[in-house]
Design a protein around this motif. Structure first.
Motif, PDB file in Angstrom:
ATOM      1  N   ARG A  72      -5.313   0.993  -5.067  1.00 52.88           N
ATOM      2  CA  ARG A  72      -5.105   0.287  -3.804  1.00 52.88           C
ATOM      3  C   ARG A  72      -6.379   0.261  -2.969  1.00 52.88           C
ATOM      4  N   ALA A  73      -7.076   1.381  -2.911  1.00 46.57           N
ATOM      5  CA  ALA A  73      -8.297   1.453  -2.107  1.00 46.57           C
ATOM      6  C   ALA A  73      -9.373   0.524  -2.667  1.00 46.57           C
TER       7      ALA A  73
ATOM      8  N   CYS B 266      -5.305   1.433   4.077  1.00 48.96           N
ATOM      9  CA  CYS B 266      -5.115   0.108   3.470  1.00 48.96           C
ATOM     10  C   CYS B 266      -4.233  -0.773   4.350  1.00 48.96           C
TER      11      CYS B 266
ATOM     12  N   ILE C  61      -8.406  -3.154  -1.979  1.00 49.55           N
ATOM     13  CA  ILE C  61      -8.618  -3.555  -0.585  1.00 49.55           C
ATOM     14  C   ILE C  61     -10.105  -3.743  -0.290  1.00 49.55           C
TER      15      ILE C  61
ATOM     16  N   SER D 154       0.816  -1.218   0.000  1.00 50.21           N
ATOM     17  CA  SER D 154       0.000   0.000   0.000  1.00 50.21           C
ATOM     18  C   SER D 154       0.844   1.260   0.000  1.00 50.21           C
TER      19      SER D 154
END
Length: 273
Positions: free
Chosen positions: A231-232, A126, A235, A93
């Motif tokens: 990334r968000a 994250c 996740i 992250s």
């Protein structure tokens, strides 16, 4: 911004497919086979558009991108071999912060204060939603190198596509990843891999779509913003699939962090629009 969201969804789908295949195939096999399967897609896309060859300014950042992508893949595999998956993945992250910093240094991109806060917040969120980070575990050094390599890769991608078409860069980058990873990892293959052909084909198509849409997205947006959204979404998708498909328990803390991540992504999307 729409393309950044589409790319993020494609990456999340690719992660899901890769997890299904990871039970039967090694990380080295998956890295090489997906690069090989996606390459014809990129070639067809490039030939179909009949675009000219890139200028001489293209090759240095393109080669740097290919090397960073290959290094990231190699060290990611080492990280998985050395450490616990739950302890290694949170460190990936860091890529949005690395990409944002590299974008500022190499591309002279200046983000607004709220965008910096959102990127840092998404990075921390994250990490925390996966259980936090400890540098004392095996494999964490490899994971940090992976995050740095992948964070730099997307910035070099932006430099490269300024001097070439996205279609050509996808072909060149895929060749670099395929040749470097295969020459170093030397994964073994057998006819048994054909029993997973449906998942492999789906994964290759989604992977190619993720790469192409991400490249188009960074042509308009900061690499740090694109990485943060990716990334968000990744996740949140993993958490949702874990709860709905695998019946995993989701804690109140994870629910709260998910709400925070959604708010930060919304902030990035509206601020960058």
């Amino acid at each position: 911004m729409f393309l950044a969201l589409i790319a993020s969804i494609c990456w999340a789908m690719f992660d899901f497919v890769r997890k299904q295949l990871a039970v039967k195939l090694s990380a080295a096999q998956l890295t090489v086979v997906f690069a090989a399967l996606a390459l014809p897609v990129y070639c067809i896309n490039w030939f179909r558009q009949d675009l000219p060859m890139p200028t001489v300014n293209y090759y240095l950042p393109a080669l740097a991108s290919g090397i960073c992508a290959a290094i990231g893949s190699l060290y990611y595999i080492h990280a998985l071999k050395q450490g616990e998956l739950s302890r290694v993945l949170p460190l990936l992250s860091l890529t949005p912060v690395v990409a944002a910093l590299a974008g500022f240094i190499l591309l002279s991109e200046r983000l607004a204060l709220l965008q910096w806060l959102a990127i840092i917040g998404i990075t921390l969120g994250c990490m925390l939603i996966r259980g936090g980070v400890s540098m004392r575990h095996k494999g964490t050094n490899y994971a940090v190198i992976t995050a740095i390599a992948w964070g730099l890769c997307i910035v070099f991608d932006k430099l490269a596509i300024a001097a070439a078409s996205v279609s050509f860069h996808a072909v060149f980058l895929s060749l670099c990843i395929l040749l470097l990873n295969y020459s170093i990892l030397r994964p073994k293959f057998s006819v048994e891999i054909l029993s997973h052909r449906l998942w492999l084909i789906i994964g290759a198509v989604v992977f190619a779509a993720a790469v192409l849409t991400q490249m188009f997205a960074i042509a308009e947006l900061s690499p740090g913003i694109v990485e943060a959204i990716k990334r968000a979404v990744g996740i949140l998708s993993a958490l949702l699939l874990g709860a709905l498909v695998l019946k995993e328990q989701v804690s109140k803390r994870q629910v709260l962090l998910s709400v925070v991540l959604i708010a930060l992504v919304f902030l990035l999307v509206t601020k960058g629009a």
